[in-house]
Design a protein around this motif. Structure first.
Motif, PDB file in Angstrom:
ATOM      1  N   THR A   9      -4.148  10.783   4.397  1.00 53.12           N
ATOM      2  CA  THR A   9      -4.904  10.459   3.111  1.00 53.12           C
ATOM      3  C   THR A   9      -5.579  11.771   2.136  1.00 53.12           C
ATOM      4  O   THR A   9      -5.742  11.799   1.031  1.00 53.12           O
ATOM      5  N   PRO A  66      -0.508   3.688  -8.937  1.00 54.83           N
ATOM      6  CA  PRO A  66      -1.249   4.600  -8.464  1.00 54.83           C
ATOM      7  C   PRO A  66      -2.232   5.972  -8.935  1.00 54.83           C
ATOM      8  O   PRO A  66      -0.958   7.083  -9.471  1.00 54.83           O
ATOM      9  N   ASP A  91      -1.490   0.878  -4.756  1.00 54.40           N
ATOM     10  CA  ASP A  91      -2.017   1.766  -3.585  1.00 54.40           C
ATOM     11  C   ASP A  91      -1.975   3.208  -4.174  1.00 54.40           C
ATOM     12  O   ASP A  91      -1.860   3.487  -5.588  1.00 54.40           O
ATOM     13  N   SER A  92      -2.488   3.909  -3.239  1.00 52.54           N
ATOM     14  CA  SER A  92      -2.964   4.719  -3.599  1.00 52.54           C
ATOM     15  C   SER A  92      -3.834   5.526  -4.521  1.00 52.54           C
ATOM     16  O   SER A  92      -3.453   5.887  -5.798  1.00 52.54           O
ATOM     17  N   GLU A 118      -5.287  -6.301  -2.151  1.00 47.22           N
ATOM     18  CA  GLU A 118      -3.556  -6.076  -2.282  1.00 47.22           C
ATOM     19  C   GLU A 118      -3.241  -4.454  -2.228  1.00 47.22           C
ATOM     20  O   GLU A 118      -1.978  -5.043  -3.151  1.00 47.22           O
ATOM     21  N   SER A 119      -3.694  -4.024  -2.075  1.00 43.92           N
ATOM     22  CA  SER A 119      -3.550  -2.632  -2.291  1.00 43.92           C
ATOM     23  C   SER A 119      -4.106  -1.728  -0.615  1.00 43.92           C
ATOM     24  O   SER A 119      -4.676  -2.163  -0.294  1.00 43.92           O
ATOM     25  N   SER A 120      -3.450  -0.753  -0.567  1.00 41.04           N
ATOM     26  CA  SER A 120      -3.921   0.307   0.381  1.00 41.04           C
ATOM     27  C   SER A 120      -4.105   1.772  -0.065  1.00 41.04           C
ATOM     28  O   SER A 120      -3.756   2.067  -0.751  1.00 41.04           O
ATOM     29  N   ASP A 121      -4.624   2.377   1.030  1.00 40.13           N
ATOM     30  CA  ASP A 121      -4.880   4.436   0.719  1.00 40.13           C
ATOM     31  C   ASP A 121      -5.397   4.016  -0.522  1.00 40.13           C
ATOM     32  O   ASP A 121      -5.731   4.799  -1.136  1.00 40.13           O
ATOM     33  N   PHE A 122      -6.885   3.348  -0.522  1.00 41.55           N
ATOM     34  CA  PHE A 122      -7.740   3.608  -2.227  1.00 41.55           C
ATOM     35  C   PHE A 122      -8.466   4.590  -1.564  1.00 41.55           C
ATOM     36  O   PHE A 122      -9.162   4.092  -0.275  1.00 41.55           O
ATOM     37  N   SER A 141      -6.347  -5.512   1.898  1.00 37.97           N
ATOM     38  CA  SER A 141      -6.174  -4.236   1.553  1.00 37.97           C
ATOM     39  C   SER A 141      -6.520  -3.880   2.651  1.00 37.97           C
ATOM     40  O   SER A 141      -6.783  -4.137   4.108  1.00 37.97           O
ATOM     41  N   HIS A 143      -5.939   0.564   5.430  1.00 37.85           N
ATOM     42  CA  HIS A 143      -6.439   2.149   4.465  1.00 37.85           C
ATOM     43  C   HIS A 143      -7.108   1.943   3.827  1.00 37.85           C
ATOM     44  O   HIS A 143      -6.676   3.190   2.575  1.00 37.85           O
ATOM     45  N   SER A 170      -9.431  -7.847   5.510  1.00 41.85           N
ATOM     46  CA  SER A 170      -8.652  -5.789   5.272  1.00 41.85           C
ATOM     47  C   SER A 170      -8.212  -5.827   6.972  1.00 41.85           C
ATOM     48  O   SER A 170      -8.742  -6.123   7.800  1.00 41.85           O
TER      49      SER A 170
END
Lengths: 413, 260
Positions: A9, A66, A91-92, A118-122, A141, A143, A170
């Motif tokens: 990340t 992103p 995401d991101s 509903e996101s990831s890698d934030f 979400s 990560h 999450s």
């Protein structure tokens, strides 16, 4: 695995500005782009937006691709109490270095300074959030990293206040180094699995410093929880690891340092409980190991309300608590051994550091106080000492198998 | 009055009982600190002892001194001195010397152990004031008893009984009462009952400092208000002073009417 992920990340964010667009988009009061919302809509995926110092009156900034948004010299975004400030659904995404203030208040919608869904890698880092309803709200979400934020509200009652960091449904969240005060719960996690919460400071919140509901396999360590309505509540959760946390001065009629309600297979190690009304309150818990905790100067060190099976207490220091243990049933299935009890009066003839007589932590008086709370006014009176002494000679009311068979003579270091 | 006070005071300070009392507290203080090795715990143990011992020593000593110096008192009564002056002088002399033994006897070991530098200094000073007040209260009670009883054996008997009553029996009855009537709201009652016993009162005063976290665990609003604010501290100190003043008033009244 976790370490690898977090490395990835971090690497990703370092590389983004290089791999992404060549030039960051700049926002300032004299630039062509004067609002963050306009910059976000102009930016392509992978872009970096640089916001210069200044105050921006904006709310509900929707981020659906992103991008990285960085505040330079802590620019202020004033939500004017109209709604959320950032709404992230991509995401991101990274949001860093802002002062976010005046989030809207509502009885029907959860407005937050940063709302991630509903996101990831934030990544949400190094922001200052003031007068928020919810600070950081994370839904469905995974990560995510929440690092070094300072979140404060103006809560004084539970029913119209939100939480500092609120996670729902999450997983794999990393919540590090945040400071949270004057909200409902400092950190609230519901259906949040495989997460780490470390080095946070949570104080002066209306309800709990940290609150787990239905969350499994989480670690929290080296956090400080002080002067909250109550310290930490862990409810209906499994495999929670609690280590090196500090629970200080949670005072009040129903206050406690740590509440365990229907939890299984947890580890509670090396924590420090200091001057709480109740250090650890346990209501239905199974297979918990308590090791090397310092429990000092609390009203009740440990209060067990029944339904607790196969818990192990060992190498803990129980120092100068008004009551060491309160227990409301005559059956005991929990083990106590090799703890240090400051109220132990036995001797150690063979000098192996372990007292030769067992210690019974449940006093008759704590049984009496459990039944009739008003009697607490007789605490430490001569008569009560006589009562406790006669009960300890031949236990009648207290569970006779509840004893530390090997009490330590000196505190465990 | 000052002359009589001075005479009683120095008479007592020279007597071996005073030395005994002083040495006893000195030894107690050093032993506690040596065995516990930590100030907060030593102060808690000390509180248990002070709350029980100072009233006992105060009553026994008061009665003893009164009977022993009876002849001297009669001699004084023949002089043109006001009765209240004689008895007040004696009372203050004995209570003062006992308090001094207590404060010095405990103060020296704790000072040597560095109580001044620790955060426990306020608790410790509180404890000493508490002990001194208890001495004043129980010496006064002892004087009343011995004014009423010519017979020494009876006087001693009553003195021991009054100590036993306040130190043990009262709390026992109190506890039984609380347990029997547990279905009723008892917080006001239990606060009032504490006020009526100087030993309980001084215990609560120290607990307000040391065990406040446990006391706050009870959900009654009256308790909360009492323990949570400065009100509790103020009210219990006030009551303790009242406990001091009332028996002295009775002494003055009784000694005026009494036929020697």
């Amino acid at each position: 695995m976790n370490f690898f992920k977090s490395c990835c990340t971090i690497l990703l964010f370092i590389l983004y500005p290089i791999l992404g667009t060549s030039q960051p988009i700049t926002v300032c009061s004299t630039c062509p782009l004067q609002s963050i919302e306009a910059a976000v809509s102009k930016a392509e995926a992978g872009a970096t937006i640089l916001v210069k110092a200044g105050t921006y009156q904006e709310h509900d900034i929707a981020i659906t691709k992103p991008i990285t948004i960085i505040g330079q010299d802590t620019p202020t975004i004033d939500g004017e109490e109209k709604g959320s400030i950032f709404r992230v659904n991509a995401d991101s995404v990274m949001i860093s270095g802002f002062r976010l203030k005046n989030v809207g208040f509502s009885h029907t919608t959860n407005y937050a300074a940063v709302h991630v869904f509903e996101s990831s890698d934030f990544t949400i880092s190094k922001n200052i959030m003031e007068n928020v309803f919810f600070g950081i709200l994370i839904e469905r979400s995974k990560h995510g990293e929440i690092n070094g934020n300072m979140i404060s509200g103006e809560s004084d009652a539970e029913f119209y206040s939100g939480n500092g960091i609120h996670g729902w449904n999450s997983s794999h969240l990393m919540i590090f180094n945040n400071k949270i005060t004057a909200l409902r719960d400092g950190i609230y996690l519901e259906f949040v699995d495989d997460s780490e919460i470390a080095e946070n400071e949570s104080w002066g919140n209306v309800r709990y410093g940290l609150h787990f509901m239905f969350s499994n396999r989480d670690n929290y360590y080296n956090n400080e929880f002080r002067e909250n309505g109550s310290g930490v509540a862990v409810m209906f959760s499994k495999f929670i690891n609690m280590r090196g946390n500090r629970f200080y001065k949670n005072w009040g009629t129903a206050s406690f340092g740590l509440l365990l309600k229907e939890i299984y297979d947890a580890e509670i190690e090396e924590n420090d409980f200091y001057q709480n009304t109740v250090g650890i309150k346990v209501d239905g818990s199974t297979r918990i190991s308590y090791k090397r905790n310092n429990i000092r100067e609390n009203g009740w060190a440990v209060k067990i309300a029944g339904g607790c099976y196969t818990n192990i207490f060992t190498q803990n220091n129980f120092s100068y608590n008004s009551f060491d243990l309160s227990y409301n049933s005559k059956m005991n299935d929990n083990k106590f051994y090799e703890n240090y009890w400051s109220s132990y009066t036995g001797y150690d003839l063979d000098k192996d550091g372990i007292g030769d007589l067992p210690f019974r932590p449940v006093k008759l008086f704590s049984y009496v106080v459990n039944r009739t709370p008003e009697t607490v006014i007789l605490l430490r009176s001569f008569f009560v000492d006589i009562l406790n002494f006669s009960e300890s000679v031949s236990p009648v009311f207290t569970p006779d198998n509840l004893a530390d068979s090997k009490p330590l003579m000196k505190p465990y270091q | 009055m000052l002359n009589i006070l001075r005479y009683s005071f120095f008479d007592l300070m020279r007597s071996r009982w005073s030395y005994f009392y002083f040495v006893f507290y000195l030894a107690l203080g050093f032993a506690l600190l040596f065995l516990n090795n930590s100030l907060p715990k030593a102060i808690i143990t000390l509180m248990n002892l002070i709350v029980v011992l100072t009233p006992l020593i105060g009553t026994v000593f008061g009665v003893m001194y009164f009977y022993n110096s009876r002849e001297f008192t009669e001699l004084l009564l023949a002089q043109p001195i006001k009765r209240s002056t004689i008895f007040m002088g004696q009372y203050l002399g004995i209570a003062g010397s006992l308090s001094l033994s207590l404060v010095l006897g405990l103060g020296i070991p704790f000072l040597a152990y560095g109580v001044m530098l620790s955060g426990e200094i306020t608790n410790f000073i509180f404890l000493l004031i508490d002990g001194a007040l208890l001495t004043f209260i129980f010496v006064a009670l002892a004087f009343i008893l011995s004014l009423y009883n010519e017979n020494r054996i009876k006087g001693f008997g009553y003195a021991i009984l009054i100590w036993l009553f306040f130190a043990v029996i009262y709390d026992g009855l109190f506890l039984i009462f609380l347990l029997v009537f547990e279905n009723y709201p008892l917080d006001k009652f239990s606060l009032a009952a504490t006020m009526l016993n100087p030993i309980d009162l001084s215990r609560i005063l120290v607990l307000l400092k040391l065990d406040i976290s446990a006391l706050l665990g009870y959900t009654g609003a009256v308790f909360q208000q009492f323990f949570g604010t400065a009100m509790g501290l103020f009210l219990s100190t006030f009551m303790l002073v009242l406990w001091c003043v009332l028996p002295v008033g009775i002494i003055l009244r009784v000694c005026k009417k009494k036929d020697f």
